[in-house]
Design a protein around this motif. Structure first.
Motif, short mmCIF file in Angstrom:
data_model
loop_
_atom_site.label_atom_id
_atom_site.label_comp_id
_atom_site.label_asym_id
_atom_site.label_seq_id
_atom_site.Cartn_x
_atom_site.Cartn_y
_atom_site.Cartn_z
N SER A 78 4.64 38.50 10.85
CA SER A 78 3.79 37.32 11.01
C SER A 78 2.95 37.08 9.77
O SER A 78 2.52 38.02 9.09
CB SER A 78 2.85 37.51 12.21
OG SER A 78 1.91 36.44 12.30
N ALA A 79 2.71 35.80 9.49
CA ALA A 79 1.71 35.45 8.48
C ALA A 79 0.40 36.15 8.85
O ALA A 79 0.11 36.36 10.03
CB ALA A 79 1.52 33.95 8.43
N GLY A 80 -0.36 36.53 7.85
CA GLY A 80 -1.51 37.38 8.11
C GLY A 80 -2.85 36.72 7.80
O GLY A 80 -2.90 35.56 7.40
N GLY A 83 2.87 42.46 8.94
CA GLY A 83 2.62 41.22 8.22
C GLY A 83 3.89 40.71 7.57
O GLY A 83 4.83 41.47 7.31
N ASP A 84 3.92 39.41 7.27
CA ASP A 84 5.15 38.84 6.70
C ASP A 84 5.45 39.42 5.31
O ASP A 84 6.61 39.57 4.93
CB ASP A 84 5.09 37.31 6.66
CG ASP A 84 3.90 36.74 5.89
OD1 ASP A 84 3.03 37.53 5.42
OD2 ASP A 84 3.82 35.51 5.76
N GLY A 85 4.40 39.77 4.57
CA GLY A 85 4.64 40.40 3.28
C GLY A 85 5.26 41.77 3.41
O GLY A 85 6.14 42.16 2.62
N GLY A 144 2.30 39.98 0.73
CA GLY A 144 2.95 41.04 -0.01
C GLY A 144 2.96 42.34 0.76
O GLY A 144 2.29 42.48 1.79
N GLY A 145 3.73 43.29 0.27
CA GLY A 145 3.80 44.60 0.87
C GLY A 145 4.19 45.63 -0.18
O GLY A 145 4.68 45.28 -1.25
N HIS A 171 4.78 51.16 3.08
CA HIS A 171 3.38 51.54 3.26
C HIS A 171 2.60 50.35 3.82
O HIS A 171 1.95 49.60 3.08
CB HIS A 171 2.78 52.00 1.92
CG HIS A 171 1.36 52.44 2.03
ND1 HIS A 171 0.99 53.66 2.56
CD2 HIS A 171 0.20 51.83 1.68
CE1 HIS A 171 -0.32 53.78 2.52
NE2 HIS A 171 -0.83 52.68 2.00
N PRO A 172 2.65 50.14 5.14
CA PRO A 172 1.95 48.99 5.72
C PRO A 172 0.45 49.17 5.85
O PRO A 172 -0.27 48.19 6.03
CB PRO A 172 2.59 48.87 7.11
CG PRO A 172 3.05 50.25 7.44
CD PRO A 172 3.42 50.90 6.15
#
Length: 315
Positions: free
Chosen positions: A71-73, A112-114, A144-145, A153-154
């Motif tokens: 999901s968008a965050g 999150g989407d990233g 981003g992620g 690494h969320p």
């Protein structure tokens, strides 16, 4: 990786996409609705329920063992809630609880989407084989992620690597997140278009005022359109360089609709990165386009569900 079939949701400010995905990352069924982003939270949730309902009508649904949501965050994976900056009707919205109820109690994994695009790119795309990477989605927003030491690494709440809300202009425009001069406020698609329009660019006869139209104008040599993309590229470069300095990534992967602009974005992005990433341990940092395309969100959400559990493991 387990081979269970999972339901995946990719929720953004423009669309809500759903799919049934197998353990190889192959999308077997699809459903999609436009995101009613400016309406109330229950209206947005109904669109999610419609996507899930369409997927549940498939004969394959009986094999679904879990649900993954990108999901968008920001999101709060620990609480199961979402507060997307570009969906004002959702603030601390209990998305995990609602999706679990809609799907008859299936386990639900939220990222999150990233982080979702990062999972997809590390599993099947441009970050494959890299132990330390930043992957980004640059679209309606900027997310981003991170992959660190070979693992996704969320972070505790699922927001680690959320580069879109690093401030790169201390006196810049206010951002809807509450800060000022954020990467997203400069480099997202709507803000690229907004900047171009404010500086005098005008759409063609079709009236298309999107970032894609600005990119097309830049390719045709329009100086205002080109300048808007160069400004976006500098903001992205500053955020990427800051991230690399903190955690020593060796590759940054850029996807999303704005990433599809190609050299209009990547040429000034690489030039600007050379100006910002100057320390010896970040000079070899490379920036490349994402490879998983428009399916990255779904594939990444599926990866999260397939790898359910604390601290998502090695893909």
């Amino acid at each position: 990786m387990r081979t269970d079939l999972v339901a995946a949701l990719d929720i953004g400010g423009t669309k809500i996409a759903g799919g049934l995905v197998d353990g190889r990352g192959v999308i077997l069924e699809r459903a999609q609705r436009a995101t009613p982003a400016r309406q109330d939270g229950e209206t947005v949730m109904r669109a999610v329920e419609e996507v899930l309902g369409e997927l549940a009508a498939s004969s394959r649904w009986e094999h679904v063992r879990s649900v993954g949501i990108g999901s968008a965050g920001p999101v709060d994976a620990s609480a199961g809630t979402v507060s997307p900056v570009n969906v004002p009707g959702w603030r601390d919205f209990p998305l995990v609880e609602r999706v679990r109820a809609t799907t008859g109690g299936l386990p639900v994994e939220l990222i999150g989407d990233g982080v979702a695009i990062t999972a997809a790119e590390h599993w099947q795309g441009a970050a494959r084989g890299h132990d330390d990477a930043l992957c980004m989605v640059v679209s309606t927003g900027v997310g981003g992620g991170l992959v660190l030491d070979g693992r996704l690494h969320p972070g505790p709440t699922g927001n680690a690597g959320h580069i879109g809300h690093i401030s790169v202009d201390l006196d810049g425009d206010p951002c809807p997140c509450g800060s000022r001069g954020c990467v997203e406020r400069i480099a997202s698609g709507p803000n690229i278009a907004r900047r171009a329009l404010e500086q005098g660019w005008r759409p063609g006869p079709d009236g298309d005022a999107s970032a894609a139209a600005v990119a097309a104008a830049a390719r045709a040599g329009d100086p205002v359109a080109t300048a808007s993309f160069r400004r976006a590229a500098r903001a992205l470069a500053a955020g990427i360089a800051a991230t690399a300095t903190l955690v020593e990534i060796d590759i940054a992967v850029v996807g999303g609709g704005v990433g599809n602009a190609g050299d209009i974005l990547f040429t000034p992005l690489r030039e600007s990165l050379a100006e910002y990433a100057t320390l010896s341990f970040v000079r070899r940092l490379t920036v490349v386009p994402a490879q998983t395309g428009t399916d990255a969100g779904l594939v990444g959400a599926a990866a999260a569900a397939l790898l359910r559990g604390p601290g998502l493991v090695r893909l």
